[in-house]
Design a protein around this motif. Sequence first.
Motif, short mmCIF file in Angstrom:
data_model
loop_
_atom_site.label_atom_id
_atom_site.label_comp_id
_atom_site.label_asym_id
_atom_site.label_seq_id
_atom_site.Cartn_x
_atom_site.Cartn_y
_atom_site.Cartn_z
N PHE A 22 0.94 22.16 3.97
CA PHE A 22 2.09 20.90 4.11
C PHE A 22 1.62 20.18 2.77
O PHE A 22 0.67 19.74 2.38
CB PHE A 22 1.92 20.17 5.08
N THR A 23 2.71 20.03 1.88
CA THR A 23 2.59 19.24 0.64
C THR A 23 2.86 17.96 0.85
O THR A 23 2.71 17.18 -0.23
CB THR A 23 3.73 20.04 -0.51
N LYS A 24 3.21 17.58 1.99
CA LYS A 24 3.27 16.23 2.24
C LYS A 24 2.43 15.89 3.67
O LYS A 24 2.18 16.63 4.37
CB LYS A 24 4.89 15.88 2.50
N ALA A 25 1.92 14.69 3.68
CA ALA A 25 1.27 13.91 4.68
C ALA A 25 2.27 13.50 5.56
O ALA A 25 3.44 13.07 5.39
CB ALA A 25 0.28 13.00 4.14
N SER A 26 1.79 13.31 7.14
CA SER A 26 2.54 12.77 8.04
C SER A 26 2.81 11.29 7.71
O SER A 26 2.06 10.61 7.13
CB SER A 26 1.79 13.08 9.33
N GLY A 27 4.03 10.80 7.55
CA GLY A 27 4.58 9.51 7.47
C GLY A 27 4.92 9.52 6.00
O GLY A 27 5.47 8.27 5.61
N VAL A 30 10.21 11.33 2.12
CA VAL A 30 10.45 12.69 1.54
C VAL A 30 11.96 12.58 1.04
O VAL A 30 12.84 12.04 1.95
CB VAL A 30 10.49 13.93 2.42
N SER A 31 11.97 13.16 -0.11
CA SER A 31 13.39 13.10 -0.58
C SER A 31 14.30 14.46 -0.51
O SER A 31 13.49 15.56 -0.51
CB SER A 31 13.73 12.90 -2.21
N GLN A 32 15.37 14.65 -0.52
CA GLN A 32 16.23 15.94 -0.32
C GLN A 32 15.78 16.90 -1.37
O GLN A 32 16.03 16.48 -2.64
CB GLN A 32 17.65 15.97 0.05
N GLY A 33 15.43 18.14 -0.96
CA GLY A 33 14.91 19.12 -2.16
C GLY A 33 13.57 18.97 -2.58
O GLY A 33 13.18 19.95 -3.29
N GLU A 34 12.97 18.06 -2.06
CA GLU A 34 11.41 18.11 -2.39
C GLU A 34 10.71 19.31 -1.46
O GLU A 34 10.98 19.49 -0.33
CB GLU A 34 10.67 16.77 -2.02
N VAL A 35 9.64 19.88 -1.90
CA VAL A 35 9.00 20.86 -1.29
C VAL A 35 8.05 20.14 -0.27
O VAL A 35 7.20 19.27 -0.56
CB VAL A 35 8.24 21.72 -2.29
N ILE A 36 8.10 20.66 0.98
CA ILE A 36 7.33 19.84 1.82
C ILE A 36 6.40 20.87 2.52
O ILE A 36 5.31 20.48 3.42
CB ILE A 36 8.30 19.38 3.07
N ALA A 37 6.48 22.19 2.62
CA ALA A 37 5.34 23.27 3.09
C ALA A 37 5.74 24.58 2.24
O ALA A 37 6.68 24.73 1.48
CB ALA A 37 5.74 23.47 4.45
N GLU A 38 4.60 25.26 2.44
CA GLU A 38 4.25 26.55 1.72
C GLU A 38 4.06 27.63 2.80
O GLU A 38 3.28 27.27 3.74
CB GLU A 38 3.32 26.74 0.81
N ILE A 39 5.12 28.44 2.82
CA ILE A 39 5.24 29.40 3.97
C ILE A 39 4.89 30.92 3.47
O ILE A 39 5.34 31.20 2.48
CB ILE A 39 6.63 29.60 4.29
N GLU A 40 3.94 31.68 4.25
CA GLU A 40 3.88 33.06 3.97
C GLU A 40 4.36 33.75 5.12
O GLU A 40 4.28 33.40 6.35
CB GLU A 40 2.23 33.23 3.99
N THR A 41 4.89 34.71 4.82
CA THR A 41 5.50 35.92 5.59
C THR A 41 5.11 37.20 5.28
O THR A 41 3.99 37.42 4.42
CB THR A 41 7.11 35.97 5.45
N GLU A 49 11.75 23.56 1.23
CA GLU A 49 12.24 22.40 0.74
C GLU A 49 13.01 21.52 1.78
O GLU A 49 13.57 22.02 2.92
CB GLU A 49 13.38 22.61 -0.56
N ALA A 50 12.95 20.21 1.70
CA ALA A 50 13.52 19.28 2.75
C ALA A 50 15.27 19.22 2.51
O ALA A 50 15.57 19.21 1.51
CB ALA A 50 13.18 18.01 2.40
N THR A 51 15.85 19.40 3.55
CA THR A 51 17.18 19.41 3.59
C THR A 51 17.91 18.22 3.66
O THR A 51 19.18 18.02 3.31
CB THR A 51 17.73 20.40 4.86
#
Length: 201
Positions: A22-27, A30-41, A49-51
């Motif tokens: 998670f690139t953001k901490a709880s609380g 966040v602005s729209q378009g900011e990366v909030i998490a890195e996902i691995e598939t 990114e935040a919608t």
Amino acid sequence: MAIPIVMPRLGDFMTEGIVTKFTKASGDNVSQGEVIAEIETEKVNYDLEATNSGVFHPVVHQGATVLVDDVMGYLLEEGETPPEPEEEPIKSWTAENTSQNVDSRRPKTSNTKGAAIPSTPGARKLAAKLGIDLVDILPTGPRGRVVESDVRSIAEEPSPSKPSLPPGLPRPISEIPLEGMRKTIAGHMKNSLANTAQLSY
């Protein structure tokens, strides 16, 4: 209104993804378009990114495996509380029935620890010396009394212990489950080994 953050479907055959970071901490705001998490598939790494804009509130921990379309967190308004989980815990049949199983050697009696257990003075003295509770002993004496031989039979029972390895053998190793790309690569290698002739003439 709380906006759910769900695991996106990044491929036709994708069923789950791993929240590596998670690139953001709880609380955090966040602005729209900011990366909030890195996902691995199984095939790609993806920056989620935040919608919308809002206060970031994750509901899973880093490293968690999340199914596609399952909620990973929420974007909240200032002062808003996250919604309660809708799913109720499933009652485990095994746990419910296991709690009803008792040691066969324990007498079915209403006595509990601290209550008076019919026993001889010698049995009480020996049990106190060995640190054995009289409740755990099946009485064989007259009128259901615990006697010294009952206490000794409990004390002489072998306690379960881990088997030791013979000298010279390697110590057991821990297994780490495969995830993400490594799991996919291992699956392809296994299929190749199973479906391809290993020897040819």
